[in-house]
Design a protein around this motif. Sequence first.
Motif, mmCIF file in Angstrom:
data_model
loop_
_atom_site.group_PDB
_atom_site.id
_atom_site.type_symbol
_atom_site.label_atom_id
_atom_site.label_comp_id
_atom_site.label_asym_id
_atom_site.label_seq_id
_atom_site.Cartn_x
_atom_site.Cartn_y
_atom_site.Cartn_z
ATOM 1 N N CYS A 56 49.938 51.549 34.769
ATOM 2 C CA CYS A 56 50.654 52.713 34.233
ATOM 3 C C CYS A 56 50.765 52.588 32.714
ATOM 4 C CB CYS A 56 52.048 52.796 34.835
ATOM 5 S SG CYS A 56 52.064 52.774 36.636
ATOM 6 N N CYS A 59 48.961 54.578 29.738
ATOM 7 C CA CYS A 59 49.451 55.815 29.116
ATOM 8 C C CYS A 59 50.948 55.793 28.816
ATOM 9 C CB CYS A 59 49.189 57.014 30.010
ATOM 10 S SG CYS A 59 47.467 57.356 30.331
ATOM 11 N N HIS A 60 51.628 54.753 29.290
ATOM 12 C CA HIS A 60 53.082 54.739 29.112
ATOM 13 C C HIS A 60 53.553 53.440 28.472
ATOM 14 C CE1 HIS A 60 53.864 58.345 31.435
ATOM 15 N NE2 HIS A 60 53.061 57.920 32.380
ATOM 16 N N LEU A 74 47.057 58.419 25.453
ATOM 17 C CA LEU A 74 48.451 58.828 25.396
ATOM 18 C C LEU A 74 49.385 57.631 25.360
ATOM 19 C CD1 LEU A 74 48.026 61.366 28.291
ATOM 20 C CD2 LEU A 74 48.670 62.009 25.967
ATOM 21 N N ILE A 76 53.184 57.697 26.290
ATOM 22 C CA ILE A 76 54.409 58.433 26.626
ATOM 23 C C ILE A 76 55.470 57.435 27.076
ATOM 24 C CG2 ILE A 76 55.387 60.086 28.283
ATOM 25 C CD1 ILE A 76 52.693 61.554 28.144
ATOM 26 N N LYS A 86 67.980 60.476 35.442
ATOM 27 C CA LYS A 86 66.786 60.990 36.126
ATOM 28 C C LYS A 86 66.967 60.687 37.599
ATOM 29 C CE LYS A 86 63.404 61.459 32.729
ATOM 30 N NZ LYS A 86 62.719 62.710 32.543
ATOM 31 N N SER A 94 57.372 63.100 39.695
ATOM 32 C CA SER A 94 56.543 62.796 38.529
ATOM 33 C C SER A 94 55.381 61.888 38.894
ATOM 34 C CB SER A 94 57.360 62.089 37.445
ATOM 35 O OG SER A 94 58.307 62.962 36.923
ATOM 36 N N PRO A 98 52.374 64.906 39.458
ATOM 37 C CA PRO A 98 52.712 64.994 38.029
ATOM 38 C C PRO A 98 52.564 66.387 37.426
ATOM 39 C CG PRO A 98 50.774 63.607 38.374
ATOM 40 C CD PRO A 98 51.316 63.922 39.718
ATOM 41 N N LYS A 101 55.656 69.704 36.913
ATOM 42 C CA LYS A 101 56.503 70.118 35.793
ATOM 43 C C LYS A 101 56.090 69.268 34.606
ATOM 44 C CE LYS A 101 60.873 68.779 35.103
ATOM 45 N NZ LYS A 101 62.093 68.254 35.659
ATOM 46 N N TYR A 106 55.272 67.341 25.743
ATOM 47 C CA TYR A 106 53.980 66.708 26.010
ATOM 48 C C TYR A 106 52.877 67.734 26.187
ATOM 49 C CZ TYR A 106 57.138 63.018 27.680
ATOM 50 O OH TYR A 106 58.128 62.110 27.829
ATOM 51 N N ALA A 110 49.144 66.374 26.885
ATOM 52 C CA ALA A 110 49.199 65.784 28.215
ATOM 53 C C ALA A 110 48.481 66.552 29.303
ATOM 54 C CB ALA A 110 50.657 65.590 28.616
ATOM 55 N N SER A 117 48.252 67.953 34.743
ATOM 56 C CA SER A 117 48.622 66.726 34.053
ATOM 57 C C SER A 117 47.425 65.782 33.974
ATOM 58 C CB SER A 117 49.749 66.040 34.808
ATOM 59 O OG SER A 117 49.953 64.761 34.276
ATOM 60 N N LYS A 118 47.323 65.078 32.865
ATOM 61 C CA LYS A 118 46.248 64.092 32.725
ATOM 62 C C LYS A 118 46.565 62.807 33.485
ATOM 63 C CE LYS A 118 44.409 65.496 28.240
ATOM 64 N NZ LYS A 118 44.456 65.162 26.813
ATOM 65 N N MET A 119 47.764 62.738 33.993
ATOM 66 C CA MET A 119 48.140 61.535 34.717
ATOM 67 C C MET A 119 47.257 61.374 35.953
ATOM 68 S SD MET A 119 51.901 60.344 35.639
ATOM 69 C CE MET A 119 52.282 59.501 37.153
ATOM 70 N N TYR A 122 47.759 58.699 42.155
ATOM 71 C CA TYR A 122 47.912 57.379 42.771
ATOM 72 C C TYR A 122 48.227 57.477 44.252
ATOM 73 C CZ TYR A 122 48.154 55.830 37.981
ATOM 74 O OH TYR A 122 47.849 55.581 36.677
HETATM 75 C C1 HEC Z 1 45.998 58.664 32.222
HETATM 76 C C2 HEC Z 1 47.337 58.628 31.687
HETATM 77 C C3 HEC Z 1 48.496 58.295 32.602
HETATM 78 C C4 HEC Z 1 48.642 57.228 33.438
HETATM 79 C C5 HEC Z 1 47.660 56.084 33.682
HETATM 80 C C6 HEC Z 1 49.953 57.344 34.029
HETATM 81 N N1 HEC Z 1 50.588 58.442 33.538
HETATM 82 FE FE1 HEC Z 1 52.499 59.011 33.911
HETATM 83 N N2 HEC Z 1 52.306 60.585 32.703
HETATM 84 C C7 HEC Z 1 51.156 60.921 32.015
HETATM 85 C C8 HEC Z 1 51.384 62.152 31.300
HETATM 86 C C9 HEC Z 1 50.356 62.858 30.451
HETATM 87 C C10 HEC Z 1 52.719 62.530 31.552
HETATM 88 C C11 HEC Z 1 53.482 63.715 30.960
HETATM 89 C C12 HEC Z 1 53.128 64.975 31.611
HETATM 90 C C13 HEC Z 1 53.455 64.971 33.047
HETATM 91 O O1 HEC Z 1 54.644 65.009 33.390
HETATM 92 O O2 HEC Z 1 52.504 64.882 33.818
HETATM 93 C C14 HEC Z 1 53.260 61.531 32.455
HETATM 94 C C15 HEC Z 1 54.539 61.566 32.931
HETATM 95 C C16 HEC Z 1 55.106 60.583 33.716
HETATM 96 C C17 HEC Z 1 56.474 60.573 34.133
HETATM 97 C C18 HEC Z 1 57.534 61.608 33.758
HETATM 98 C C19 HEC Z 1 58.088 61.267 32.409
HETATM 99 C C20 HEC Z 1 59.207 62.150 31.967
HETATM 100 O O3 HEC Z 1 59.767 61.864 30.892
HETATM 101 O O4 HEC Z 1 59.549 63.097 32.676
HETATM 102 C C21 HEC Z 1 56.653 59.455 34.887
HETATM 103 C C22 HEC Z 1 57.934 58.978 35.539
HETATM 104 C C23 HEC Z 1 55.374 58.786 34.951
HETATM 105 N N3 HEC Z 1 54.453 59.492 34.222
HETATM 106 C C24 HEC Z 1 55.143 57.611 35.638
HETATM 107 C C25 HEC Z 1 53.904 57.003 35.727
HETATM 108 C C26 HEC Z 1 53.633 55.837 36.546
HETATM 109 C C27 HEC Z 1 54.659 55.133 37.383
HETATM 110 C C28 HEC Z 1 52.323 55.542 36.383
HETATM 111 C C29 HEC Z 1 51.526 54.466 37.080
HETATM 112 C C30 HEC Z 1 51.557 54.500 38.533
HETATM 113 C C31 HEC Z 1 51.769 56.490 35.436
HETATM 114 N N4 HEC Z 1 52.750 57.372 35.080
HETATM 115 C C32 HEC Z 1 50.472 56.469 34.964
HETATM 116 C C33 HEC Z 1 49.982 60.198 31.962
HETATM 117 C C34 HEC Z 1 49.732 59.056 32.675
#
Ligand code: HEC
Length: 155
Positions: A56, A59-60, A74, A76, A86, A94, A98, A101, A106, A110, A117-119, A122
């Motif tokens: 994770c 990007c975070h 990214l 974040i 939260k 999320s 993802p 919302k 972002y 994002a 979402s680019k997330m 999983y």
């Molecule tokens: C490829 C990039 C990417 C990866 C890897 C990623 N994320 Fe994200 N994540 C994002 C983006 C972009 C956002 C903001 C937009 C959205 O909400 O989708 C986000 C948002 C979130 C949020 C909400 C944050 C908020 O302030 O509301 C959470 C919680 C989160 N991610 C958890 C995870 C977890 C846990 C993992 C691993 C299992 C993960 N992310 C992996 C890109 C990624």
Amino acid sequence: MSGKIKKFGKLSNYLLVFILLCGVLPIVSCNEQARGFALPEGDIEKGKVTYKRLACNECHSISGIDWKGESDSLNIALGGKVTIQKSYGELVSSVINPSHKIARRYKKQAVTEEELSKMKNYNEAMTVQELVDLVTFLQSEYDIKSPLTDYYPYY
Ligand code: HEC
């Protein structure tokens, strides 16, 4: 003439139903879907392990785990001080959905061209237990800070 009025009458009825469906139902059904949602207690340490295993941090950033993204990817922040707790409902959403919302701040960086979402997804990569632990870990990283300061007005 009266036929036309009748037709319009019908149309406005459809319009009314349309407005009701779009405006009122989502609110009702939203609440319906959140009702009765309860996660068992998870394990913070195991959640942290899952967070690392699933990378994770590509990007975070979160306190104690270095961000390991590419220079153009990214970063974040998760966790930290917030004024409103939260909920685990929000955190689960999320992680498993993802695109449901996307915070306005972002928005530009994002999302893909399709506004998703680019997330990464999983949902096939972790067990439900891992999700529970992950969310417990994430939730523990948020610090609730009262919006009020220590300064009180004096008279
Ligand atoms: C490829 C990039 C990417 C990866 C890897 C990623 N994320 Fe994200 N994540 C994002 C983006 C972009 C956002 C903001 C937009 C959205 O909400 O989708 C986000 C948002 C979130 C949020 C909400 C944050 C908020 O302030 O509301 C959470 C919680 C989160 N991610 C958890 C995870 C977890 C846990 C993992 C691993 C299992 C993960 N992310 C992996 C890109 C990624």
